[in-house]
Write an enzyme that holds these catalytic residues in place. Structure first.
Site, mmCIF file in Angstrom:
data_model
loop_
_atom_site.group_PDB
_atom_site.id
_atom_site.type_symbol
_atom_site.label_atom_id
_atom_site.label_comp_id
_atom_site.label_asym_id
_atom_site.label_seq_id
_atom_site.Cartn_x
_atom_site.Cartn_y
_atom_site.Cartn_z
ATOM 1 N N ARG B 123 0.811 -1.233 0.000
ATOM 2 C CA ARG B 123 0.000 0.000 0.000
ATOM 3 C C ARG B 123 0.839 1.277 0.000
ATOM 4 O O ARG B 123 0.371 2.328 0.437
ATOM 5 C CB ARG B 123 -0.982 0.017 1.176
ATOM 6 C CG ARG B 123 -1.971 -1.138 1.146
ATOM 7 C CD ARG B 123 -3.126 -0.927 2.103
ATOM 8 N NE ARG B 123 -4.025 -2.061 2.049
ATOM 9 C CZ ARG B 123 -3.871 -3.177 2.737
ATOM 10 N NH1 ARG B 123 -2.865 -3.296 3.572
ATOM 11 N NH2 ARG B 123 -4.736 -4.156 2.596
ATOM 12 N N LYS B 144 2.462 11.481 -10.912
ATOM 13 C CA LYS B 144 1.506 10.647 -11.640
ATOM 14 C C LYS B 144 2.211 9.379 -12.101
ATOM 15 O O LYS B 144 3.171 9.437 -12.869
ATOM 16 C CB LYS B 144 0.950 11.401 -12.853
ATOM 17 C CG LYS B 144 -0.124 12.397 -12.487
ATOM 18 C CD LYS B 144 -0.531 13.256 -13.660
ATOM 19 C CE LYS B 144 -1.655 12.652 -14.471
ATOM 20 N NZ LYS B 144 -2.218 13.651 -15.441
ATOM 21 N N GLU B 186 8.115 17.841 -24.692
ATOM 22 C CA GLU B 186 7.452 18.233 -23.432
ATOM 23 C C GLU B 186 8.062 19.522 -22.888
ATOM 24 O O GLU B 186 7.381 20.316 -22.247
ATOM 25 C CB GLU B 186 7.559 17.129 -22.380
ATOM 26 C CG GLU B 186 6.793 15.844 -22.690
ATOM 27 C CD GLU B 186 5.295 15.896 -22.313
ATOM 28 O OE1 GLU B 186 4.782 16.964 -21.924
ATOM 29 O OE2 GLU B 186 4.636 14.840 -22.434
ATOM 30 N N LYS B 228 6.437 22.733 -14.586
ATOM 31 C CA LYS B 228 5.661 21.570 -14.167
ATOM 32 C C LYS B 228 5.442 21.591 -12.655
ATOM 33 O O LYS B 228 4.333 21.382 -12.162
ATOM 34 C CB LYS B 228 6.409 20.291 -14.581
ATOM 35 C CG LYS B 228 5.760 18.985 -14.140
ATOM 36 C CD LYS B 228 4.718 18.516 -15.115
ATOM 37 C CE LYS B 228 4.012 17.249 -14.643
ATOM 38 N NZ LYS B 228 4.545 16.024 -15.251
ATOM 39 N N GLU B 238 -5.004 17.012 -9.974
ATOM 40 C CA GLU B 238 -5.607 17.310 -11.275
ATOM 41 C C GLU B 238 -7.099 17.565 -11.182
ATOM 42 O O GLU B 238 -7.912 16.894 -11.814
ATOM 43 C CB GLU B 238 -5.320 16.183 -12.293
ATOM 44 C CG GLU B 238 -5.648 16.614 -13.706
ATOM 45 C CD GLU B 238 -5.049 15.709 -14.783
ATOM 46 O OE1 GLU B 238 -4.098 14.976 -14.501
ATOM 47 O OE2 GLU B 238 -5.541 15.789 -15.905
ATOM 48 N N ARG B 242 -4.090 21.714 -13.210
ATOM 49 C CA ARG B 242 -3.119 20.741 -13.693
ATOM 50 C C ARG B 242 -3.443 20.214 -15.085
ATOM 51 O O ARG B 242 -2.551 19.783 -15.824
ATOM 52 C CB ARG B 242 -3.028 19.575 -12.689
ATOM 53 C CG ARG B 242 -1.935 18.599 -13.044
ATOM 54 C CD ARG B 242 -1.595 17.643 -11.908
ATOM 55 N NE ARG B 242 -0.625 16.669 -12.388
ATOM 56 C CZ ARG B 242 0.114 15.912 -11.614
ATOM 57 N NH1 ARG B 242 0.004 15.987 -10.307
ATOM 58 N NH2 ARG B 242 0.975 15.049 -12.125
ATOM 59 N N ASN B 246 -1.888 18.911 -20.107
ATOM 60 C CA ASN B 246 -2.299 17.962 -21.140
ATOM 61 C C ASN B 246 -2.359 18.570 -22.535
ATOM 62 O O ASN B 246 -2.888 17.950 -23.453
ATOM 63 C CB ASN B 246 -3.659 17.356 -20.780
ATOM 64 C CG ASN B 246 -3.551 16.430 -19.580
ATOM 65 O OD1 ASN B 246 -2.579 15.687 -19.453
ATOM 66 N ND2 ASN B 246 -4.535 16.484 -18.694
ATOM 67 N N HIS B 249 -2.098 16.357 -25.542
ATOM 68 C CA HIS B 249 -2.137 14.961 -25.096
ATOM 69 C C HIS B 249 -3.412 14.217 -25.477
ATOM 70 O O HIS B 249 -3.401 12.996 -25.567
ATOM 71 C CB HIS B 249 -1.927 14.873 -23.576
ATOM 72 C CG HIS B 249 -0.492 14.990 -23.188
ATOM 73 N ND1 HIS B 249 0.261 16.114 -23.460
ATOM 74 C CD2 HIS B 249 0.361 14.126 -22.566
ATOM 75 C CE1 HIS B 249 1.502 15.941 -23.009
ATOM 76 N NE2 HIS B 249 1.582 14.747 -22.461
ATOM 77 N N HIS B 253 -2.299 11.023 -27.164
ATOM 78 C CA HIS B 253 -2.533 9.683 -26.610
ATOM 79 C C HIS B 253 -3.301 8.806 -27.596
ATOM 80 O O HIS B 253 -3.016 7.615 -27.725
ATOM 81 C CB HIS B 253 -3.325 9.762 -25.301
ATOM 82 C CG HIS B 253 -2.472 10.072 -24.108
ATOM 83 N ND1 HIS B 253 -2.980 10.494 -22.908
ATOM 84 C CD2 HIS B 253 -1.125 9.995 -23.924
ATOM 85 C CE1 HIS B 253 -1.996 10.685 -22.044
ATOM 86 N NE2 HIS B 253 -0.868 10.387 -22.635
ATOM 87 N N HIS B 266 6.228 9.079 -27.637
ATOM 88 C CA HIS B 266 5.270 9.945 -26.933
ATOM 89 C C HIS B 266 5.441 11.410 -27.324
ATOM 90 O O HIS B 266 4.484 12.103 -27.671
ATOM 91 C CB HIS B 266 5.438 9.769 -25.419
ATOM 92 C CG HIS B 266 4.553 10.659 -24.603
ATOM 93 N ND1 HIS B 266 3.188 10.511 -24.575
ATOM 94 C CD2 HIS B 266 4.834 11.731 -23.815
ATOM 95 C CE1 HIS B 266 2.667 11.445 -23.791
ATOM 96 N NE2 HIS B 266 3.645 12.193 -23.319
#
Lengths: 364, 364
Positions: B123, B144, B186, B228, B238, B242, B246, B249, B253, B266
């Site tokens: 955990r 993330k 990026e 960032k 997010e 935030r 994206n 993206h 994606h 990417h």
């Protein structure tokens, strides 16, 4: 209907306990900010689905919710990453988004599995627990969710608190007797670790509780949740105090692993584990009364106090070494110091643990 | 050596950027409370392992650490639950406990995968990032972490912040040129969303940066991480701000998913996606200069601005519908409003998105 608040600052949530409260599910969801614009997914198992899934789906849809569902096989084997992946595929197909909720309808297995789905889907979405077993009074408080790894139980998981818990005691009436007894094992544990008075009450009312007499059952669940909620609110991430909830679990988890998750129910395994902890406490110098009382009360609820002889001691010891509660290589055990009080003892010799495992096979 | 703090209250952590800082790894680990009593596990890939794994393992062992390691196949396919399960099995065998740390040594794939291992093992345990690509300057800030589902990218994950990030620019010199360009995508994005001055600086120094000239590279990484880190510290989970990260993206994606994670890196996919966002912005009434400038700067860094014609538009659109950024069924896009500034626009007609995807196949 009783209401209990689990206090965790911005992650606080209520537990509703009462007979027939599932009839109010849509309004309770609405009250606690479960969104209607995004679909929900109910995760349940093949035993619970035929009895409650349609009824709950209908109630929620009548209240304006979009409801998808996913039914897993009953039993511990569903707590696997492969099942999690299947559920997440179904959630994507059903269009669940970041404002959706996952609803766990079932016992501890469904709660742990669906909870980890909710914790990891899109990095975490809302989660509602509807426990349908007595055992789940324990697992539905505290936000510990997980699946198993082939090598160890509950090793892949998260802390993810539900938005609310709906505990309809009517769902408990269809449980097999063996599961009722096993579920009460955690309730007794909550007495043994924290509350001598509650333990005495359990002792006094064992028969009525086993017969699921309404008032007694509701009070027992309420008190069990109360102890759990208090401990968790003091230590959400299990840094120290929360570890006391593991009374009986170090031995218990090892027994479950070696017995292959089938022979012993969780509550049965920790019942044996609690007798083991009491025996270790006596070796560490505590009163022998702790052992005799622990064993007597568990036996009164029809719980096993003897370790099945055919389970191999070496394998049990090895499984314990994988247990995550062996912090930094030392052997840490939760041991009773009297009825209603425990300590975290980091000095337990591994050799004594082995001897106690052997002794547990010869308990009368 | 430059040091940058990511401010997230009790989860704040530093990023160290500099040439040769891996030589100080053991003392930096010690400074940031990485425990010696519990074993560490370095997770890396088959490309990075031969170059750095031995050296880092030796440095850490010389500093008193116990070090295990796990090497995965290079590439996006390692971001899978099955690989996560294998790593967790190895972590159990190596005796990692709740005080252990997982060290991600590699690019974004390794960071995302190892980060989710750290987030879910028992955990959640400590996590250290050692990025070895330019692209990872982005993924190593913000916590993330995720693996992919066969149906969607990054859909199973968590927010899990590292204890520290060690960014040794010397590791970037062995990168293939295509990966350097893709990684800078990026960095350019961070300029385009937040900082017109940094964008102008990038434009001015494109050649020196592509040649990995030390000072320029370090400053670019520092500024990229800075943007960032600022955005993430305003909105860790997010909820709103935030999402501006994206930019490019949503389309990007979808392109990666349809191209099978192989044809387009990417950074290349989001380069095309950023051109697409600029085109959508112009349709929404913004200056055409946004489109020409975005495209010119990306092309100057040798990044693709045209969508490969053979990728099927229907499949791209379908992949976008699975994207988690389509909140509550509406079509949400990050669109530039000028160079260095963007908005979250929830009113973008799906039909325009389809037309822009078609147009992108015909970019000069």
């Amino acid at each position: 209907m009783r209401e209990l608040q689990v206090n965790l600052r911005d992650r606080s949530y209520p537990i509703y306990i009462g007979e027939g409260i599932l009839d109010e599910i849509a309004s309770l969801f609405e009250k606690h900010d479960i969104r209607k614009a995004s679909p929900l997914m109910i995760v349940t198992d093949e035993h619970v689905a035929p009895v409650y899934l349609d009824r709950i789906t209908q109630s929620l849809m009548a209240g304006g919710y979009q409801v998808a569902s996913y039914v897993v096989a009953a039993g511990e084997r569903s707590k696997a990453l492969s099942v999690l992946e299947d559920i997440i595929g179904a959630a994507l197909d059903a269009g669940l988004d970041r404002s959706s909720a996952i609803v766990a309808l079932g016992g501890g297995v469904v709660g742990d599995l669906a909870g980890f789905v909710a914790a990891s889907y899109m990095r975490g979405i809302r989660f509602v627990q509807i426990p349908t077993t007595i055992l789940a009074h324990d697992s539905s408080v505290g936000g510990k969710v997980a699946v198993n790894h082939p090598k160890a139980k509950n090793i892949i998981g998260a802390f993810h608190q539900p938005e609310l818990v709906l505990y309809d005691t009517a769902t408990l009436r269809t449980l097999p007797e063996r599961e009722i007894r096993a579920g009460l094992s955690e309730m007794i544990k909550h007495g043994l670790i924290w509350d001598a008075e509650f333990t005495a009450w359990l002792d006094q009312h064992a028969e009525e509780i086993l017969a699921l007499e309404h008032d007694k059952l509701e009070y027992g669940l309420y008190m069990g949740c109360q102890v759990k909620a208090y401990v968790v609110s003091q230590d959400e991430k299990e840094n120290d105090l929360r570890a006391i909830l593991n009374l009986g679990h170090t031995i218990g988890h090892a027994l479950e692993a070696v017995a292959g998750y089938n022979e012993l129910l969780h509550g049965e395994a920790i019942s044996i584990g609690m007798v083991g902890s009491a025996k270790l406490a006596v070796r560490m110098g505590r009163s022998v009364r702790i052992y005799t009382e622990t064993k007597r009360i568990l036996a009164k609820f029809g719980l096993p106090v003897r370790l099945p002889e055919h389970l191999d001691t070496d394998r049990i010891m090895k499984a314990m070494m994988h247990d995550k509660k062996f912090k930094e290589g030392r052997t840490v055990f939760v041991l009773p110091t009297e009825i209603g009080r425990v300590e975290i003892n980091k000095q337990v010799p591994v050799e004594w643990v082995r001897e106690v495992v052997e002794e547990l096979k010869r308990e009368a």
